[in-house]
Scaffold this active site. Structure first.
Site, PDB file in Angstrom:
ATOM      1  N   HIS B  48      41.614  41.871  32.035  1.00  0.00           N
ATOM      2  CA  HIS B  48      41.934  41.799  30.716  1.00  0.00           C
ATOM      3  C   HIS B  48      42.505  40.133  30.701  1.00  0.00           C
ATOM      4  O   HIS B  48      42.136  39.209  30.154  1.00  0.00           O
ATOM      5  CB  HIS B  48      42.819  42.695  30.116  1.00  0.00           C
ATOM      6  CG  HIS B  48      42.519  42.639  28.953  1.00  0.00           C
ATOM      7  ND1 HIS B  48      41.429  42.839  28.245  1.00  0.00           N
ATOM      8  CD2 HIS B  48      43.650  42.663  27.733  1.00  0.00           C
ATOM      9  CE1 HIS B  48      42.407  42.311  26.786  1.00  0.00           C
ATOM     10  NE2 HIS B  48      43.790  42.226  26.442  1.00  0.00           N
ATOM     11  N   GLU B  70      35.581  44.693  32.476  1.00  0.00           N
ATOM     12  CA  GLU B  70      36.536  45.081  31.750  1.00  0.00           C
ATOM     13  C   GLU B  70      35.685  46.483  30.819  1.00  0.00           C
ATOM     14  O   GLU B  70      36.664  47.097  30.978  1.00  0.00           O
ATOM     15  CB  GLU B  70      37.133  44.222  30.748  1.00  0.00           C
ATOM     16  CG  GLU B  70      37.890  44.680  29.901  1.00  0.00           C
ATOM     17  CD  GLU B  70      38.506  43.609  28.405  1.00  0.00           C
ATOM     18  OE1 GLU B  70      37.886  42.600  28.209  1.00  0.00           O
ATOM     19  OE2 GLU B  70      39.286  43.804  27.890  1.00  0.00           O
ATOM     20  N   ASN B 377      34.691  40.205  65.292  1.00  0.00           N
ATOM     21  CA  ASN B 377      34.140  40.215  66.857  1.00  0.00           C
ATOM     22  C   ASN B 377      34.907  42.139  66.940  1.00  0.00           C
ATOM     23  O   ASN B 377      33.749  42.423  67.704  1.00  0.00           O
ATOM     24  CB  ASN B 377      34.526  39.434  67.315  1.00  0.00           C
ATOM     25  CG  ASN B 377      33.959  39.184  68.352  1.00  0.00           C
ATOM     26  OD1 ASN B 377      32.288  38.735  68.053  1.00  0.00           O
ATOM     27  ND2 ASN B 377      35.006  37.373  68.474  1.00  0.00           N
TER      28      ASN B 377
END
Lengths: 149, 657
Positions: B48, B70, B377
């Protein structure tokens, strides 16, 4: 253009006075390894580490004992970078007019890469130096190779 | 006025980044099911405020896009729909788009993102806005049926809530609206209150503007402004100019945002206290002026020692300002690990430990990328597929732990996985295929575990290994190692086959100050970082062994150390001391002997950059200023070591440890 003139031997040189940040009496700098002989070292300028170059040696004008007249000109480029040049003595400030430029080509000389132009001033010829070229580190070779393991 | 807006815009962008972080971490928590009641509310509030702020600062694409997110969150919040993994993935994707928009706005753009349309479509689909296209069709059908007429009457107290009718008017003007008339309302009735808004406006705009765009402008002031929107019969007016103007203004926005740092208010308070104490000490010292006799000496020395402790505390405090918790670097990992695990079809639990551990901002910024690389990794190559794990009798869900703690003047960061571990033989084979120098001089049996594991840091080690699109264990690990070395740190690997691997990174807390050992070489002084010094001893000439090619070794107990004469390396002048000393230094697990003439004081030194005005020099990491104002160079021990005994060196000198 207002210029600060200075002496190296008998020759008179000039730099744009707006680029001169400070004029200091010479004091021994801390030597650096792996740099050409004309890089005298670094000094402490209010907490900043500033390299000092010996202009005589850089221009191949031979060595000379530093004396009471020897000064370090601290030059700045626009971007906060500083560099010091050791010269024999400072002379006066001149207002050099463009129309007095001398249009002679010089022969080969160590000064040439740093020369902006020559100006005639009251029977004398003054070499105006290009501060950006003087401060260009690409023109200061590294001697690393000689020291690499 | 314009300047101020610029500043607020910066603040908004900063807050937006924080809100995005909240979105991401709380969405992840929701997905894991570990989010509490507040979680969804926090997410909603974050979205918001992003939407509102973006609207205020004219980032229309951003506010429009965030509006969809929203709406979706609102449905979650009110229980209209329930959360599932797909939804979270979509919302995370939307978060990424908003982050891209934010980045664009920060760079002076209009807050656009190349992926916006695609993700917006997905959001609309999720919202069941299949009705969207017809709506647009309706709008276009309505096109030309007449210009808009808009009557806008802000409530008298609209200014009190910080909303500004002028802004509304400006946005309307940007759409192409023009003011036709202004009603003065109750303005002329006397009893005038300067803080009230009395004016109302009637505007007209071209008919092709979508109704939604107009309504959006008023979204923020729904309760504070009455509007009535209607179509009017009549020919459309030519599109007016203001739109172009508005664009030009945005483009002028500064391209490079200022660097700023958010500081814990307690740190500032401590600093202010210290400065207070310093002032008291100063006045105490000042009061001694004019006094004579013996009394002054004692009081002077007392004042001086007070000054000393004040200064030290102040120094620490000031440095502390640059210290930030490592959570700034760790925060990105929950998301990264989640996405990667999904992509790889693995199940991984990420644990973060010691997130409050503080380190210097510069170090923090530069350690981020290496950490990302190592985490990738670990996920890609360390942790096995759930099936494999089950077969090996392990929990099918892998665990990756990132932890940080202080150890002396260092920060230690561990990246630990419970995966397959490193296979020494395979590593060795690959290294042999690559023809790495180590493999030509040693057999596998001759090397320690650490030396074999270190092979993955060798440049070019894995370029030919199976490179996935994520990473190969070893792809770019040399870069990781180099980055860490540049920060003055080191990496160490421990691994147990089938049990997991641990990467341990050690970093200095700050790059601004170090404990140094002052040494004399000829007539000159240098600083060696204390942290690199293992021991110092007198040089016994008998222990010096000269190999060919100028390589000299020193027999130190069972070890053969390569030796460098600093006087030679640095080209110092002056007579060598009568009793040369060997300073044994270590970096990245490798040792080197440095021959110096004398050891002097140990002291803390402030590191100054040589590069600022000059440039990097081989063997020198920086400079410092001694008590007498002289500049003193600091030796770059990691650089010297890697040059003398590093694998990338041409010399055959491989540490014989």
């Amino acid at each position: 253009m207002e210029c600060l003139t200075f002496l190296l031997g008998k020759e008179r040189f000039a730099v744009d006075i707006l680029r001169v940040r400070e004029i200091r009496v010479w004091s021994p700098p801390t030597r650096l390894p792996a740099v050409p002989a004309y890089v005298s070292g670094v000094i402490n300028l209010r907490g900043m580490i500033v390299p000092i170059l010996d202009l005589r040696q850089r221009f191949g004008l031979g060595e000379r004992q530093y004396d009471a007249n020897t000064v370090t000109l601290i030059l700045g480029n626009g971007e906060e970078r500083l560099m010091g040049l050791v010269v024999d003595a400072v002379a006066d400030v001149l207002a050099l007019a463009d129309q007095d430029r001398v249009a002679t080509r010089l022969g080969h000389s160590a000064v040439l890469p740093f020369l902006q132009y020559l100006v005639r001033h009251q029977k004398q010829v003054v070499a105006v130096l290009d501060v950006d070229a003087l401060m260009d580190l690409d023109k200061v070779p590294n001697l690393e190779d000689g020291h690499a393991a | 006025m314009e300047l101020d807006m610029d500043r607020f815009r910066q603040i908004f962008l900063q807050e937006c980044a924080e809100n995005l972080a909240v979105l991401e971490s709380d969405l992840l928590a929701l997905e894991r099911g570990s989010g509490d009641e507040d979680c969804i509310h926090r997410v909603f509030r974050a979205a918001h405020s992003i939407k509102g702020g973006a609207g205020t600062f004219g980032l229309k694409a951003m506010s429009g896009f965030t509006h969809h997110l929203e709406t979706l969150l609102d449905e979650l919040r009110s229980g209209k729909r329930s959360i599932d993994a797909n939804l979270v993935s979509l919302m995370l994707k939307a978060t990424d788009v908003i982050a891209q928009m934010r980045g664009d706005a920060e760079g002076g753009g209009e807050g656009q993102s190349p992926e916006a349309d695609a993700v917006r479509g997905q959001l609309e689909a999720a919202l069941g806005m299949a009705a969207a296209p017809p709506e647009q069709a309706k709008a276009s059908a309505a096109q030309g049926s007449g210009d808009w007429q808009l009557v806008m009457q802000p409530h008298g107290d609209i200014l009190a809530s910080g909303n500004e009718p002028l802004r509304l008017l400006r946005e309307l003007a940007a759409l192409g609206f023009k003011v036709i008339s202004v009603s003065l309302g109750a303005l002329h009735q006397g009893n005038y209150q300067p803080e009230h808004c009395y004016l109302g406006w009637t505007l007209a705009g071209p008919g092709q503007i979508p109704e939604a765009d107009i309504r959006e402008i008023f979204e923020w002031v729904e309760d504070e402004c009455d509007i009535s929107l209607s179509r009017q019969a009549g020919p459309a007016e030519a599109a007016p100019q203001p739109q172009a103007e508005a664009k030009a203004q945005v483009a002028e926005a500064k391209a490079a945002p200022e660097q700023s740092i958010r500081i814990d208010i307690r740190k500032i308070d401590a600093l202010i206290n210290l400065v207070g104490e310093l002032v008291i000490t100063q006045s105490m010292l000042a009061s001694l002026e004019g006094l004579g006799g013996e009394a002054i000496e004692e009081r002077f020395s007392r004042g001086l020692s007070l000054l000393k402790s004040n200064t030290k505390a102040l120094q620490e405090s000031v440095l502390g300002i640059r210290m930030l918790p490592i959570s700034f670097a760790f925060n990105r990992f929950p998301r990264l690990v989640r996405d990667l695990a999904k992509q790889l079809g693995k199940d991984v639990d990420l644990k973060l430990v010691g997130e409050q551990t503080e380190l210097d901002k510069t170090v923090l910024e530069r350690i981020g990328d290496p950490l990302v690389h190592m985490v990738r990794n670990a996920l890609d190559h360390g942790i096995e597929q759930p099936g494999q794990r089950r077969q090996a009798g392990k929990n099918p869900k892998g665990t990756l732990t990132l932890s940080a703690c202080h150890e002396g003047g260092n920060v230690v960061i561990d990246i630990r996985d419970d995966g397959a571990g490193l296979n020494k033989e395979k590593l060795w084979q690959k290294a042999c295929e690559k023809g790495l120098p180590l493999t030509q001089e040693h057999k596998l049996e001759e090397l320690s575990d650490g030396q074999v594991y270190d092979l993955i840091f060798a440049p070019g080690f894995s370029t030919a290994a199976a490179v996935s699109d994520l990473s190969g264990r070893g792809v770019g690990m040399d870069v990781v190692k180099r980055n860490i070395s540049e920060l003055g740190g080191s990496v160490e690997i421990q691994s147990q086959l089938g049990r997991g691997t641990l990467f341990r990174i050690r970093l200095p807390l700050t790059m601004a100050i170090l404990d140094g050992q002052l040494v004399a070489v000829g007539d000159e002084l240098f600083v060696i970082p204390l942290i690199n010094i293992v021991e110092s001893l007198k040089v016994e000439p008998d222990c010096l062994l000269k190999a060919g090619g100028g390589v000299v070794f020193y027999q130190l107990r069972q070890e053969m150390l390569p030796v460098i004469w600093l006087a030679e390396l640095l080209g110092t002048q002056g007579e060598p001391g009568p009793l040369p000393l060997l300073c044994v230094v270590e970096a990245a697990g490798r040792k080197l002997g440095l021959v110096v003439d004398a050891l002097l004081a140990q002291q803390q030194v402030v590191i100054k950059s040589l590069e600022q005005n000059f440039r990097r020099l081989p063997g020198i990491s920086g400079a410092t200023i001694l008590g007498d104002g002289q500049v003193c160079l600091i030796l770059d021990v990691p650089g010297l070591v890697s040059r003398q005994v590093g694998r990338d060196s041409d010399s055959a000198a491989v540490s014989a440890a």
